[in-house]
Enzyme design. Structure first.
Site: not given
Ligand code: F6R
Ligand code: MG
Ligand code: MG
Length: 367
Positions: A11, A18, A51, A103, A130-131, A230, A233-234, A243, A267
């Site tokens: 993000d 967001h 986002d 990396n 997301d979120k 914070y 979020k990840d 298959q 949040r």
């Protein structure tokens, strides 16, 4: 042919809060990868979910390749400049360190990658959420790979009869990767005992026990563990091969109709049902609900087909309606009980400071 399928997401800024990245930001990231990935990447595609911008690419350099990761890092840096110039919200949000080192792991962006011996036909799924955080995939991976209620191939197909090996990471450790390997079906109860705790234990990868090949890779980044506070979020990504010796696409998609409650939402401090959405969807209600998109591909000698949007089907409209009701129902109780995350997950400064202040006012009554 040996190829690496690599997905890196970050993000680096969005419109109106967001919600979603701007067209210009997306184009900048896309153009950067296109221009600078020549001779390094075989193919690539840039997309967004909420986002977050994801760069999905193929190459022959193996996993954790410095050049490939640096390319993604620099593309996100270029995007950040545009985000700043456009006044986008949270410009550069997920680029937690100033300098690139080796990396992108530990630097903020999330990464999921698999090196494969390409099959004559090689279908795979790319999920982007997301979120929410990486534990959001625990339940669908448990069910999709190990429960015949979702994966009928476990009963019907001899190519999956030995089950799958789960590598599960204890994400509370940041110094080193702390992992355990557990086999389904024999150790299913142990797997369940870990995976129910989505904040500490996260599926990192899954391997076929019939062929030894890797079936799934999940980004396990926990941003607050890296930044110590914070920072958003990840918003995890995941690659799943399907298959043949792996579950069918529909068996992997099946558990996503549950809309299980996951951590995230407003949040990053609430629980909300995980809603399967179309590719390039934004978020909305209460900065959510937590969403997941799924792009299905085939790859031949590293060349990707166009994506097929796995959640763009009338069936999922019905699922989305039901999940919207689940979201509304839990939101009705606002901050109470399970609607909001426990104290340990409330990294958002304010309430933690508030509680510390109140704590000092407590008095212990004598016997
Ligand atoms: C959750 C998320 C949003 C923000 C919220 C407040 O992952 O990104 O819900 O937490 O919009 O944002 P800030 O703190 O940036 O004003
Ligand atoms: Mg954000
Ligand atoms: Mg996000």
């Amino acid at each position: 042919m040996k190829i690496t399928i690599c997905a890196i997401k970050a993000d680096v800024g969005s419109i109106g809060g967001h919600i979603k990245p701007s067209e210009k930001l997306l184009k900048t990231v896309e153009d950067y990868v296109k221009t600078n990935g020549k001779g390094l990447l075989i193919d690539h595609i840039v997309s967004f979910t909420g986002d977050d911008i994801a760069i999905l690419c193929t190459h022959q350099q193996g996993v954790l390749n410095e050049k490939v990761h640096k390319l993604a890092w620099d593309a996100f840096r270029a995007g950040t400049e545009v985000a700043k110039a456009q006044g986008l919200y949270g410009a550069g949000q997920d680029l937690l360190k100033d300098a690139f080192s080796g990396n992108v792991k530990g630097l903020g962006p999330a990464v999921a990658e698999i090196e494969i011996n390409e099959r004559p036909n090689e279908p795979f799924l790319f999920f982007a959420a997301d979120k929410t955080d990486p534990g959001a995939y625990n339940l669908p991976l448990y069910l999709g790979f190990s429960d015949p209620m979702h994966n009928s191939g476990l009963m019907l197909s001899p190519s999956m009869d030995k089950g799958f090996k789960y590598t599960i990471m204890d994400v509370s450790y940041t110094e080193v990767d702390r992992v355990v390997e557990l086999n389904a079906p024999e150790e299913l109860y142990d797997i369940a005992a870990l995976l129910r705790d989505t904040e500490q234990f996260v599926v990192e990868s899954i391997h076929s026990r019939n062929t030894g090949e890797q079936a799934a890779a999940v980004s396990t980044t926990r941003l607050h563990n890296i930044a110590g506070k914070y920072t958003g979020k990840d918003d995890p990504i995941m690659l799943v091969r399907v298959q043949g010796a792996f579950p069918a696409t529909g068996e992997i998609l099946s558990p996503f109709n549950i809309g299980q409650y996951v951590a995230g939402f407003m949040r990053g401090s609430h629980n909300g049902p995980l809603m399967p959405v179309k590719r390039n969807s934004c978020i909305s209600f209460f900065d959510g609900p937590p969403v997941v998109s799924c792009s299905a591909f085939c790859v031949r000698e590293g060349k990707l087909t166009e994506p097929a949007d796995a959640f763009d089907h009338p069936y999922w409209d019905h699922v989305r309606d039901r999940i919207s009701e689940k979201a509304t129902e839990l939101r009705r109780q606002g901050f109470f009980g399970p609607a909001m995350l426990p104290y340990s997950e409330l990294e958002y400064g304010g309430i933690v400071e508030k509680l510390k202040k109140i704590d000092k006012k407590f008095i212990a009554r004598g016997k």
